[in-house]
Design an enzyme around this catalytic site. Structure first.
Site, PDB file in Angstrom:
ATOM      1  N   ASP A 113       0.833  -1.200   0.000  1.00 53.64           N
ATOM      2  CA  ASP A 113       0.000   0.000   0.000  1.00 53.64           C
ATOM      3  C   ASP A 113       0.873   1.258   0.000  1.00 53.64           C
ATOM      4  O   ASP A 113       2.066   1.202   0.287  1.00 53.64           O
ATOM      5  CB  ASP A 113      -0.995   0.019   1.171  1.00 53.64           C
ATOM      6  CG  ASP A 113      -0.321  -0.182   2.509  1.00 53.64           C
ATOM      7  OD1 ASP A 113       0.867   0.157   2.620  1.00 53.64           O
ATOM      8  OD2 ASP A 113      -0.981  -0.673   3.451  1.00 53.64           O
TER       9      ASP A 113
ATOM     10  N   ASP B 234       1.019   5.274   1.280  1.00 48.30           N
ATOM     11  CA  ASP B 234       0.436   6.328   2.105  1.00 48.30           C
ATOM     12  C   ASP B 234       0.973   7.670   1.632  1.00 48.30           C
ATOM     13  O   ASP B 234       2.102   7.775   1.148  1.00 48.30           O
ATOM     14  CB  ASP B 234       0.802   6.114   3.575  1.00 48.30           C
ATOM     15  CG  ASP B 234       0.260   4.787   4.088  1.00 48.30           C
ATOM     16  OD1 ASP B 234      -0.822   4.386   3.632  1.00 48.30           O
ATOM     17  OD2 ASP B 234       0.937   4.152   4.919  1.00 48.30           O
TER      18      ASP B 234
ATOM     19  N   ASP C 186       7.945   6.352  13.470  1.00 45.41           N
ATOM     20  CA  ASP C 186       8.549   5.394  14.403  1.00 45.41           C
ATOM     21  C   ASP C 186      10.027   5.087  14.125  1.00 45.41           C
ATOM     22  O   ASP C 186      10.885   5.379  14.938  1.00 45.41           O
ATOM     23  CB  ASP C 186       7.701   4.110  14.510  1.00 45.41           C
ATOM     24  CG  ASP C 186       7.338   3.484  13.171  1.00 45.41           C
ATOM     25  OD1 ASP C 186       7.771   4.013  12.134  1.00 45.41           O
ATOM     26  OD2 ASP C 186       6.627   2.457  13.170  1.00 45.41           O
TER      27      ASP C 186
END
Ligand code: ATP
Ligand code: MG
Length: 448
Positions: free
Chosen positions: A69, A71, A150
């Site tokens: 995917d 983003d 992160d």
């Protein structure tokens, strides 16, 4: 000296400028990027906003993979993003994002996050008294967004309009060194969102990267931060961990970092007993899941949960047996209720998985009983296939079941004649069932 150098590399001091390099020269081929994601970026940029591809998509492109995917990150607020697209929906509360629908694909668009210390006015970031971030809707610029992510390898941005990669956190060099490094002060970042500890394990195993020492240390010491995470969110993470295609390695790592005990306390107990058959069952379940995924086969979380909780179920059945009056099926149901409610304290198990999981268990009691029409009825059961696979798993892990798995393997494909022979052999090998003690008749009433 080496330690000093490593410290310099660690993304924990915020530089004001980013490194910008060419995507093409670093192996990004635009043809590997979803058309729809490129369109979303283009439309946002045309409307005057900044927009980049970010996160796992960029990371996996740079690693030469095919991202699942894509983003997009932008400086437009969710409401402003919504104005650019006809089919866009704001979702999430803890972390507001916009789902932009393009054809059949949904592209996730997030607004640049900002630093909380610099946040003013209304409280858009909410922390629990333990320091856990309950809500994170403080917006900022590209630089602050990079620092709120992160791991450094997940904080790379790609702008397709000029083919540039923007790197604020030394993500590119971490990628080259196959190193996973949490951004900022490790302990604080794990405390703020303990799920990052699970993400560290997942990326390490999935990408074959090593976790740098500073990012590793707090996990060993504070795996219990995970206790603060709601069971529903942990369930989502468990799915990602065990459906990643690296479940076996991940299981070992979760155990190694004392994280397993906060996800599956029952399985963690088993894991501490080396060489036990129950431990082999868990490892075989994980390895089978990986294999099935590699072959493009379907896997269901119900199966994984059935395996992970099976040793505890057996233990509980054993413990309850002496005071139990009814049959085995009732005993199993009773033990299952206890085991499940214990597990629900840690991870949720949605009903659509809970019901098949219980069926896989109850069918284990029915598979040995093949007399009369029973074997045929079992074949028709909607959960037969999963229960049969589970039976094979038990045998594979060393449980002695008198070749029951082999019997069912043959029975499924045998001719009618062969089936009759198999049923006959099963009748002969099955232990004679205990004869019920004849019920004592009530003395006839004297009606005289
Ligand atoms: P994959 O989708 O392959 O599992 P991913 O890195 O894309 O990996 P996502 O969960 O899709 O993971 O998240 C997208 C990006 O959002 C991440 O790359 C990271 O930059 C950021 N992110 C996700 N979860 C967190 C978190 N708990 N804390 C900080 N940043 C996060
Ligand atoms: Mg992703």
């Amino acid at each position: 000296m080496l330690k000093k150098l490593k410290k310099l590399f660690r993304p924990n001091t915020k530089p004001l400028t980013a490194t910008r390099v060419s995507g093409r020269e670093n192996g990004i081929d635009k043809r590997d990027i979803s058309h729809n994601a490129l369109k979303v970026i283009e439309l946002l940029q045309d409307a005057g906003w900044q927009a980049y591809l970010v996160g796992g998509g960029v990371r996996d492109l740079l690693l030469g993979g095919h991202p699942k995917d894509f983003d997009v990150a932008t400086d437009a607020t969710p409401e402003q993003v919504q104005k650019v697209f006809r089919r866009a929906r704001i979702i999430g509360r803890r972390f507001k994002i916009v789902h932009v629908r393009m054809g059949r694909e949904v592209i996730e668009v997030t607004t640049f996050r900002g630093s909380h210390e610099e946040a003013s006015g209304k409280q858009h970031a909410v922390q629990s008294d333990k320091g856990i971030l309950l809500r994170d809707n403080v917006y900022g610029d590209l630089c602050s967004d990079a620092w709120r992510r992160d791991f450094s390898i997940n904080a790379l941005y790609y702008d397709p309009s000029d083919d540039s990669i923007v790197d604020y956190c030394n993500g590119l060099s971490a990628l080259k060194q196959k190193s996973l490094s949490i951004i900022g002060e490790p302990d604080a970042r794990y405390k703020e969102d303990p799920v990052r500890m699970l993400r560290a394990i997942r990326f390490m195993s999935k990408l074959g990267f090593s976790l740098d020492a500073a990012s590793e240390q707090p996990i060993r010491e504070h795996s219990d931060y995970l206790l603060e995470i709601p069971p529903a969110r942990l369930f989502e993470e468990v799915l990602k961990l065990f459906m990643s295609g690296r479940a076996e390695a991940i299981l070992e790592q979760l155990h190694h970092y004392h994280l397993l005990e906060h996800l599956f306390p029952a399985a963690a107990d088993v894991f501490n007993r080396d060489e036990s058959q129950a431990k082999r069952l868990l490892l075989c379940a994980a390895a089978n899941t990986d294999e099935r995924l590699a072959q493009g086969k379907r896997v269901t979380p119900a199966f994984i949960y059935a395996a992970f909780l099976w040793p505890r179920l057996q233990q509980q059945m054993q413990a309850l047996r002496s005071q139990h009056r009814g049959g085995e099926q009732e005993l199993l149901n009773k033990a299952a209720t206890g085991v499940i409610s214990e597990q629900l304290q840690r991870t949720a198990i949605p009903k659509r998985f809970l019901i098949p999981m219980r069926e896989i268990w109850t069918l284990q009691l029915r598979l040995p009983r093949r007399d009369g029409r029973r074997a045929y009825t079992l074949l028709e059961h909607p959960r037969f296939r999963a229960a049969y696979d589970f039976l094979l798993l038990r045998e594979q892990s060393g449980e002695e079941l008198g070749q029951l798995g082999h019997w069912w393997t043959e029975f499924q494909v045998a001719s009618e004649e062969r089936r009759q022979a198999l049923l006959e052999s099963a009748r002969n090998s099955q232990a004679p069932r205990k004869r019920k003690r004849p019920r004592r008749r009530k003395p006839a009433k004297n009606n005289d």
